[in-house]
Design an enzyme around this catalytic site. Structure first.
Site, mmCIF file in Angstrom:
data_model
loop_
_atom_site.group_PDB
_atom_site.id
_atom_site.type_symbol
_atom_site.label_atom_id
_atom_site.label_comp_id
_atom_site.label_asym_id
_atom_site.label_seq_id
_atom_site.Cartn_x
_atom_site.Cartn_y
_atom_site.Cartn_z
ATOM 1 N N GLU A 1 -22.781 62.873 27.229
ATOM 2 C CA GLU A 1 -22.496 61.776 26.394
ATOM 3 C C GLU A 1 -21.774 60.646 27.479
ATOM 4 O O GLU A 1 -21.549 59.598 27.065
ATOM 5 C CB GLU A 1 -21.760 62.055 25.235
ATOM 6 N N GLU B 1 -32.808 72.984 26.127
ATOM 7 C CA GLU B 1 -32.800 74.394 25.122
ATOM 8 C C GLU B 1 -31.532 74.024 24.209
ATOM 9 O O GLU B 1 -30.365 74.552 24.410
ATOM 10 C CB GLU B 1 -32.683 75.547 25.868
ATOM 11 N N GLU C 1 -24.236 74.603 16.656
ATOM 12 C CA GLU C 1 -23.699 74.100 18.006
ATOM 13 C C GLU C 1 -23.621 72.477 17.969
ATOM 14 O O GLU C 1 -23.130 71.983 18.957
ATOM 15 C CB GLU C 1 -24.404 74.657 19.028
#
Ligand SMILES: C[S@@+](CC[C@H](N)C(=O)[O-])C[C@H]1O[C@@H](n2cnc3c(N)ncnc32)[C@H](O)[C@@H]1O
Length: 612
Positions: free
Chosen positions: A249, A263, A272
């Protein structure tokens, strides 16, 4: 590239090949001083003022104020920094400073210029820098929605080699990624790849093995250092990989990517909340027509009946039924303890014969290309955001020429909202993952007691393979699925079951309806709300309405890991699980259709040995 970040990112340092000072206010000489020894450029925030310091050695440096400095690219590896003289002493003639500098390679040049823009933006917007420098000063999307204590624990966990090893030793997982990359070389060869959440860097190395031109491995945890080490130890691949420590981000990349690999899957796919980072990485880094590996994720669900599991959970609360525990009556807390145990989703590998109805699935397409539906329900085209236009502008393509009023390609159609006349647009945005609502509808295959909902997921790598037939390149879709289904080879995700404290009684053929609602919370997980209802069955059912309803609320962050006893089962010849068992085996299709993969391998006869 970026060689050092210190004390909460107050400093950012880049290696340079050389610098040349053109002139300075204190030097009237027109001669340049040139250095060929490696030097550094360091951004730092001192008392709210952002500085860029070019260091040649410990006692020879040139410092410029980022606020007034301007940087121009003179070539791929060469730039010049010009800074205006200060107004401090207006009686004297003003001279500007100029520093000509060389980078070692284009990536380092790109990263430096990105960093400069970021520091500059910060001082321009804020007027002065906040104490922690530019990255900390502007809170990222990640910081806005995630509790700092949760993020700290999360990245501490992933910063440890033992947890990365655990994932690497899930051979179903890692092997499927390897196969998906290597089979789809055409998607990687000569391409710019971004590894989103690179961990040990394993997927970056796979991408480099498949011939990637360059891989940017972004990793926020301390694992980035280990990834650098691993990559440096594999120099033939490592020379095409750059590890960038930071959150997807927040970091900047010098170029757009052709393909993202990641992944990001947690328990039940979404735990998560890393899928959100994957979607943000798509919007920040992926170029037009870029690909995503994985491309699609699906959550599969079916009701189950498991008397042993139900009794095991209910019995955990029996402790609180003691009326004289060292002379203390514990029963006032029995109800709370009972509710507490049923609020934990159960993670284990279960026998697929426990499923009592055919499965349904919920699809999350990570790419932004979405079907465009007419109000007649048929797909007439697809569209993709055109990044060079405003965010609400889309490029539109017709799949056929059956639509008389639109040409084959209409650019920059602006849809102000998600619905435009006959068409509905479906784009997976990061915000769509904040709340996921899945309507449930099943038909019971047997008369039984339903103890809850079983869930698992799979992801699709929708690759591209090229075959050359007499000089004509033919493109095929190579689809590889990574599944966590019960009955398929076990992964470290296992499966997840939401157990109802009030089971439902159903007859074969009876309809079961309900809802699975998942609401994201700031501890990087979800609160799950499950409701299942069974309608009246048999003659007169239409008048009867809903017969039974059972609900539960669970925290996906606090699962009950039930892996202590191996869940052995043998598949009887005449018994089939109710859900399709997805195999990881390769499927080659000439279309892009998202179809259920066929059952290629029979389910394993015994999973005992595979459970840890
Ligand atoms: C499930 S692990 C996968 C690691 C590695 N790609 C692999 O397949 O073995 C996810 C990794 O992504 C990192 N990660 C999660 N969120 C991130 C974010 N927002 N920015 C950067 N890294 C992130 C974690 O620290 C962790 O190492």
């Amino acid at each position: 590239m970026e060689i050092q970040r210190q004390s909460k990112q107050q400093q950012q340092e880049f290696a340079l090949a050389s610098i040349t000072e053109l002139a300075s206010s204190s030097t009237t000489s027109s001669c340049s001083r040139s250095q060929s020894v490696p030097v550094t450029a360091r951004f730092s925030a001192d008392n709210g003022v952002a500085e860029l310091r070019f260091n040649r050695d410990s006692d020879d440096s040139i410092t410029v104020d980022v606020k007034t400095a301007r940087i121009f690219k003179l070539g791929p590896l060469q730039s010049v920094c010009i800074t205006e003289a200060s107004d401090a002493d207006s009686s004297k003639e003003k001279y500007s400073t100029g520093v000509n500098f060389q980078f070692r390679n284009e990536e380092e040049s790109g990263a430096f210029h990105c960093a400069f823009e970021q520091w500059k933006k910060e001082v321009t917007v804020q007027g002065a820098l906040l104490p922690n420098g530019p990255v900390m000063a502007c809170k990222s999307k990640f910081d806005d929605k995630i509790e700092p204590s949760s993020a700290k624990m999360y990245f501490h966990y992933y910063g440890q080699l033992l947890h990365q090893q655990n994932m690497l030793q899930d051979y179903v997982r890692t092997g499927t990624y390897y196969a998906a990359v290597i089979e789809n070389r055409a998607d990687f060869f000569g391409r710019v790849v971004v590894d989103v959440g690179a961990g040990s860097g394993i997927l970056s190395l796979f991408a480099a093995q498949a011939g990637a031109k360059h891989v940017y491995a972004i990793e926020a945890s301390e694992m980035a250092e280990y990834a650098r080490k691993l990559i440096a130890g594999n120099p033939s691949l490592g020379e095409r990989i750059t590890v960038i420590k930071g959150k997807v981000e927040e970091v900047e990349l010098p170029e757009k990517a052709d393909i993202l690999i990641s992944e990001p899957m947690g328990t039940l796919l979404v735990n998560e909340r890393m899928l959100e980072s994957y979607v943000i990485a798509r919007d920040r880094f992926l170029g037009p027509n870029g690909k995503m590996f994985p491309t699609v994720g699906r959550i599969h669900m079916a009701p189950f009946s498991d008397e042993y599991l139900f009794v095991e959970i209910a019995n955990k609360a029996l402790f609180w039924q003691q009326q004289s525990y060292y002379g203390v009556d514990l029963t006032p807390l029995h109800g709370s303890a009972f509710g507490g145990y049923f609020s934990q989703p159960v993670v284990d590998a279960f026998d697929p014969r426990l499923l009592v109805a055919p499965t349904i699935c919920h699809v999350l397409d990570f790419t932004e290309i979405k079907a465009l539906y007419s109000n007649l329900g048929c797909i007439v085209g697809y569209c993709t955001p055109e990044r060079s236009f405003a965010s609400k502008a889309f490029r539109f393509f017709l799949m056929s020429d059956s639509c008389p009023f639109l040409p084959d390609e209409v650019t920059a159609l602006t849809f102000l909202g998600s619905t435009h006349q006959n068409f509905s647009l479906f784009f997976l945005q990061e915000e769509d993952l904040y709340e996921i609502d899945i309507p449930l509808k099943f038909i019971a295959s047997v008369g039984t007691r339903i103890h809850g909902l079983a869930c698992w997921f799979d992801v699709l790598f929708n690759g591209r393979q090229v075959f050359v037939l007499i000089f004509i390149p033919l493109f095929y879709t190579v689809q590889r699925w990574l599944t966590t289904a019960p009955g398929a080879p076990t992964t470290h995700w296992y499966q997840l079951r939401c157990v109802l404290s009030q089971p439902l009684y159903v007859m074969a053929g009876q309809e079961i309806t309900g809802q699975l609602r998942m609401v994201a919370h700031n501890a990087q997980s979800y609160t799950i709300y499950l409701t299942l209802s069974a309608k009246m069955w048999g003659p007169g059912a239409e008048q009867g309405g809903i017969l039974q309803t059972s609900s539960c609320k669970l925290d996906l962050k606090e699962p009950y890991y039930r892996m202590s006893q191996p869940q052995a089962y043998a598949m009887a010849q005449d018994q089939q699980p109710h859900q399709l068992i997805h195999s990881q085996d390769i499927q080659i299709q000439a279309t892009d259709d998202l179809e259920e993969p066929e059952l290629i391998q029979p389910p394993p006869q015994n999973l005992e040995g595979q459970l840890q």
